[in-house]
Design an enzyme around this catalytic site. Structure first.
Site, PDB file in Angstrom:
ATOM      1  N   GLY A   1      -4.340  -3.682  -3.504  1.00 49.20           N
ATOM      2  CA  GLY A   1      -5.399  -3.283  -3.731  1.00 49.20           C
ATOM      3  C   GLY A   1      -5.080  -1.404  -4.646  1.00 49.20           C
ATOM      4  O   GLY A   1      -4.442  -1.262  -3.885  1.00 49.20           O
TER       5      GLY A   1
ATOM      6  N   ASP B   1       0.819  -1.354   0.321  1.00 46.81           N
ATOM      7  CA  ASP B   1       0.183  -0.445   0.063  1.00 46.81           C
ATOM      8  C   ASP B   1       0.510   1.200   0.291  1.00 46.81           C
ATOM      9  O   ASP B   1       0.613   2.594   0.973  1.00 46.81           O
ATOM     10  CB  ASP B   1      -0.878  -0.198   1.440  1.00 46.81           C
ATOM     11  CG  ASP B   1      -1.718  -1.202   1.521  1.00 46.81           C
ATOM     12  OD1 ASP B   1      -2.382  -1.769  -0.291  1.00 46.81           O
ATOM     13  OD2 ASP B   1      -1.910  -1.360   2.384  1.00 46.81           O
ATOM     14  N   GLU B   2       1.851   1.212  -0.138  1.00 49.32           N
ATOM     15  CA  GLU B   2       2.978   2.587  -0.795  1.00 49.32           C
ATOM     16  C   GLU B   2       2.530   3.439  -1.484  1.00 49.32           C
ATOM     17  O   GLU B   2       2.951   4.790  -1.788  1.00 49.32           O
ATOM     18  CB  GLU B   2       3.657   2.267  -0.938  1.00 49.32           C
ATOM     19  CG  GLU B   2       5.137   0.359  -0.025  1.00 49.32           C
ATOM     20  CD  GLU B   2       4.613  -0.082  -0.540  1.00 49.32           C
ATOM     21  OE1 GLU B   2       3.511  -1.097  -1.090  1.00 49.32           O
ATOM     22  OE2 GLU B   2       5.455  -1.773   0.042  1.00 49.32           O
TER      23      GLU B   2
ATOM     24  N   GLY C   1     -10.649  -2.993   3.392  1.00 51.57           N
ATOM     25  CA  GLY C   1     -11.029  -2.149   4.276  1.00 51.57           C
ATOM     26  C   GLY C   1     -10.761  -2.036   6.067  1.00 51.57           C
ATOM     27  O   GLY C   1     -10.815  -1.195   6.899  1.00 51.57           O
TER      28      GLY C   1
ATOM     29  N   GLN D   1       1.996  -6.291  -2.741  1.00 52.37           N
ATOM     30  CA  GLN D   1       2.510  -6.545  -2.292  1.00 52.37           C
ATOM     31  C   GLN D   1       3.606  -5.496  -1.806  1.00 52.37           C
ATOM     32  O   GLN D   1       3.112  -4.066  -1.921  1.00 52.37           O
ATOM     33  CB  GLN D   1       2.262  -7.828  -1.459  1.00 52.37           C
ATOM     34  CG  GLN D   1       1.642  -9.113  -1.233  1.00 52.37           C
ATOM     35  CD  GLN D   1       0.599  -9.196  -3.124  1.00 52.37           C
ATOM     36  OE1 GLN D   1       0.924  -9.876  -3.733  1.00 52.37           O
ATOM     37  NE2 GLN D   1      -0.409  -8.895  -3.016  1.00 52.37           N
TER      38      GLN D   1
HETATM   39  P1  GDP Z   1      -0.371   0.419  -3.580  1.00 50.37           P
HETATM   40  O1  GDP Z   1      -1.578  -0.800  -3.028  1.00 50.37           O
HETATM   41  O2  GDP Z   1       0.712   0.332  -3.489  1.00 50.37           O
HETATM   42  O3  GDP Z   1      -1.093   0.324  -5.403  1.00 50.37           O
HETATM   43  O4  GDP Z   1      -1.158   1.201  -2.526  1.00 50.37           O
HETATM   44  P2  GDP Z   1      -2.888   1.721  -2.050  1.00 50.37           P
HETATM   45  O5  GDP Z   1      -3.853   2.163  -3.429  1.00 50.37           O
HETATM   46  O6  GDP Z   1      -3.087   0.210  -1.330  1.00 50.37           O
HETATM   47  O7  GDP Z   1      -2.870   2.763  -0.905  1.00 50.37           O
HETATM   48  C1  GDP Z   1      -2.251   3.842  -1.445  1.00 50.37           C
HETATM   49  C2  GDP Z   1      -3.156   5.302  -0.834  1.00 50.37           C
HETATM   50  O8  GDP Z   1      -2.634   6.011  -1.092  1.00 50.37           O
HETATM   51  C3  GDP Z   1      -4.568   4.817  -1.923  1.00 50.37           C
HETATM   52  O9  GDP Z   1      -5.692   5.558  -1.531  1.00 50.37           O
HETATM   53  C4  GDP Z   1      -3.776   6.292  -2.861  1.00 50.37           C
HETATM   54  O10 GDP Z   1      -4.558   6.740  -3.365  1.00 50.37           O
HETATM   55  C5  GDP Z   1      -3.036   7.044  -1.120  1.00 50.37           C
HETATM   56  N1  GDP Z   1      -2.194   7.566  -1.893  1.00 50.37           N
HETATM   57  C6  GDP Z   1      -1.187   7.647  -3.023  1.00 50.37           C
HETATM   58  N2  GDP Z   1       0.042   8.361  -2.673  1.00 50.37           N
HETATM   59  C7  GDP Z   1      -0.170   9.417  -1.640  1.00 50.37           C
HETATM   60  C8  GDP Z   1      -0.038  11.001  -1.393  1.00 50.37           C
HETATM   61  O11 GDP Z   1       1.478  11.016  -1.487  1.00 50.37           O
HETATM   62  N3  GDP Z   1      -0.599  10.935  -0.661  1.00 50.37           N
HETATM   63  C9  GDP Z   1      -2.263  10.775  -0.297  1.00 50.37           C
HETATM   64  N4  GDP Z   1      -2.934  11.761   0.965  1.00 50.37           N
HETATM   65  N5  GDP Z   1      -2.784  10.099  -0.421  1.00 50.37           N
HETATM   66  C10 GDP Z   1      -2.003   9.289  -1.520  1.00 50.37           C
HETATM   67  P1  IMO Z   2      -0.902  -4.785  -2.179  1.00 42.84           P
HETATM   68  O1  IMO Z   2      -0.739  -4.912  -3.440  1.00 42.84           O
HETATM   69  C1  IMO Z   2      -0.934  -4.604   2.206  1.00 42.84           C
HETATM   70  C2  IMO Z   2      -0.967  -8.567   3.247  1.00 42.84           C
HETATM   71  C3  IMO Z   2      -2.014  -9.392   4.269  1.00 42.84           C
HETATM   72  C4  IMO Z   2      -1.797 -10.280   5.382  1.00 42.84           C
HETATM   73  C5  IMO Z   2      -0.076 -11.326   4.381  1.00 42.84           C
HETATM   74  C6  IMO Z   2      -0.654 -12.050   3.860  1.00 42.84           C
HETATM   75  O2  IMO Z   2      -2.236  -3.937  -2.502  1.00 42.84           O
HETATM   76  O3  IMO Z   2       0.051  -3.685  -1.698  1.00 42.84           O
HETATM   77  P2  IMO Z   2      -2.580 -12.579   1.962  1.00 42.84           P
HETATM   78  O4  IMO Z   2      -4.076 -12.688   1.924  1.00 42.84           O
HETATM   79  O5  IMO Z   2      -1.390 -12.618   0.737  1.00 42.84           O
HETATM   80  O6  IMO Z   2      -2.452 -13.882   1.861  1.00 42.84           O
HETATM   81  O7  IMO Z   2      -2.567 -11.948   3.200  1.00 42.84           O
HETATM   82  O8  IMO Z   2       0.564  -9.792   3.278  1.00 42.84           O
HETATM   83  N1  IMO Z   2      -1.265  -8.599   1.696  1.00 42.84           N
HETATM   84  C7  IMO Z   2      -1.319  -6.555   1.909  1.00 42.84           C
HETATM   85  N2  IMO Z   2      -0.800  -6.129   2.799  1.00 42.84           N
HETATM   86  N3  IMO Z   2      -1.178  -4.289   0.742  1.00 42.84           N
HETATM   87  C8  IMO Z   2      -1.369  -5.294  -0.525  1.00 42.84           C
HETATM   88  O9  IMO Z   2      -1.329  -5.757  -1.216  1.00 42.84           O
HETATM   89  C9  IMO Z   2      -1.206  -6.878   0.250  1.00 42.84           C
HETATM   90  N4  IMO Z   2      -1.629  -8.255   0.056  1.00 42.84           N
HETATM   91  C10 IMO Z   2      -1.020  -9.016   0.930  1.00 42.84           C
HETATM   92  O10 IMO Z   2      -2.709  -8.450   5.069  1.00 42.84           O
HETATM   93  O11 IMO Z   2      -1.159  -9.466   6.485  1.00 42.84           O
HETATM   94 MG    MG Z   3      -2.710  -1.088  -1.319  1.00 46.71          MG
END
Ligand code: GDP
Ligand code: IMO
Ligand code: MG
Length: 442
Positions: A48, A19-20, A318, A239
């Protein structure tokens, strides 16, 4: 580097626990018009990836993050476990938003098919682990069971749907899964209602029919053809590197290799095609699910401030994400393992405290440990440094000279650390949209 006439592959991975902001940075990189396709190479619908661009929002779980670029080819590689229900749902959602991706989506016939039973087995396994106090906190997307079946050589491949023995294979696997569920019921009291399973099976079979109409191919040949004709590809990690099955805090990891090395296996190409390895990190750290998290902010009220300000809730489940300080010790390990040479830093608009900490070391057996440990549970404390908080006023800033002095200090501090590891900052995110970006080298 490979022959100059040929194309190259850039890989983008998450440097922390997921989630970076990988989705946003993939989407943004495509504006450069350097690439003709985006490939997912591992993971499944546990990902996600949030996209916000040109007034469109989309969360991709299985669809590669190039979907909002009309001319971009999208590839799903062989190390991916494909949740076909999510796949069909996302294709439909994108079509409703004006993006008909089906003609430009190519799925490896060697990718793994997630069965309708895998998410139940995932839940069953988690229920069993709860009893033993070792719950992983998975996304319940059937990831572990799908990879287990694949490695045990009883799983289904995407290409199997084209063979006459597919139904037979499904029946055999379902029988095996039913026996497993029986065991979970008898031994651990975990039960799923039969009508729920029947409904999932029905939905899954419908989705399989849709899958049969898609572009299923030997993706390795297609990727080789594209590269040999001079086209470039961006490979999208899911991930985060700290969740890698071999190098993370086992068993609190996902079930695939998240390291860029796995890209070559997922796409069926040699490493000589790799040009840059991009890494994405946040200005602080988050983690969702169970497991140890040494950099976690100790004061719950302060952690909550970051959670609220950064909207730190999982894009797939969520669930609230745990929040921690920037963990430079883990970051160094991730960069060493991956060879990341270019870094995106997101969430520089989020800092609800006057002071922040950065983690520079881990304490094990009362001493600073030089190595990332096999078990994070062994880490009793962390070494930190204090830096001034950089405030919330940097939201949407696109010009480096306009950021707050404290953010400048923080970023220069991180930049120096990265330089020592052979990596440079490419851009800094100041908001969720692709427009909220500072080109750091301008
Ligand atoms: P991913 O899984 O690495 O693609 O990241 P996610 O989508 O799960 O989570 C990143 C969240 O941070 C999302 O809600 C993005 O819209 C939000 N996001 C990404 N970059 C920034 C940023 O620079 N500032 C803020 N406030 N939100 C960001
Ligand atoms: P993105 O691509 C954050 C975590 C789960 C759990 C562990 C194992 O959005 O960065 P799994 O369902 O893979 O067997 O769960 O890995 N996890 C993530 N955490 N972002 C993700 O994907 C993740 N995909 C799995 O929360 O700790
Ligand atoms: Mg994500």
């Amino acid at each position: 580097m490979n022959d100059q006439k040929k194309g190259f592959v850039d890989v983008l991975v998450g440097l922390q626990w997921g989630d970076e902001g990988k989705g946003k940075n993939i989407d943004d990189l495509l504006l450069s018009k350097v690439y003709s396709g985006v490939a997912r190479f591992q993971g499944g619908a546990n990902a996600g990836h949030t996209l916000n661009s040109a007034g469109v929002s989309f969360i991709g779980h299985i669809i590669p993050s190039g979907c909002l670029h009309q001319d971009m080819e999208l590839y799903i590689g062989s190390e991916v476990v494909v949740d076909v229900i999510s796949l069909v749902k996302e294709i439909k959602e994108l079509k409703e938003k004006g993006f008909d991706i089906a003609p430009r989506l190519y799925i490896s016939n060697r990718a793994k098919l997630v069965s309708y039973m895998h998410s139940y087995l995932d839940l069953a396994d988690e229920a069993y682990r709860s009893n033993t106090g070792s719950k992983i906190g998975t996304t319940a997307r059937g990831i572990g069971p799908a990879y287990s079946d694949s490695r045990a050589r009883r799983g289904l491949l995407i290409g199997d749907v084209m063979f006459a023995d597919f139904d037979d294979k499904v029946e055999k696997l379902s029988l095996f899964h039913n026996n497993l569920l029986k065991l979970y019921k008898e031994e651990y009291g975990f039960e799923i209602a039969t009508d729920k399973i029947e409904e999932s099976k029905k939905n899954w079979i419908e989705a399989i029919e849709e899958l049969k109409k898609m572009n299923i191919c030997d993706l390795s040949y297609l990727i080789h053809e594209r590269l040999e004709s001079g086209k470039n590809i961006l490979a999208e990690g899911a991930q985060g590197l700290m969740l890698d099955i071999d190098f993370g805090d086992y068993p609190n990891v996902t079930s695939s290799n998240t390291l860029p090395a796995n890209m070559c296996l997922g796409l069926g190409i040699p490493h000589s095609y790799i040009r840059n390895i991009y890494g994405v990190m946040k200005a602080y750290t988050t983690k969702v699910g169970g497991g140890n998290f040494p950099a976690r902010i100790k004061d719950e009220a302060v952690e909550k401030l970051f959670q609220d300000a950064g909207h730190e809730f999982g894009a797939t489940t969520g669930r609230p994400r745990m929040c921690g300080w920037l963990d430079l010790f883990a970051l160094e390990y991730a960069i060493k393992l991956s060879g990341v040479n270019k870094v995106f830093i997101n969430k520089s608009d989020i800092c609800p405290t006057d002071k922040v900490k950065v983690v520079t070391g881990y304490i094990k057996d009362g001493k600073n440990t030089p190595e990332f440990p096999l078990r994070l549970a062994e880490i009793t404390d962390v070494v930190t440094e204090d830096l001034p908080g950089w405030g919330q006023e940097n939201f949407g800033v696109t010009d480096k000279s306009k950021i707050s002095p404290e953010l400048k200090t923080y970023m220069e501090y991180v930049e120096n650390k990265l330089k020592n590891l052979g990596a440079e900052i490419v851009s800094v995110g100041t908001g969720p949209s692709r427009e909220h970006t500072i080109d750091w080298n301008k």
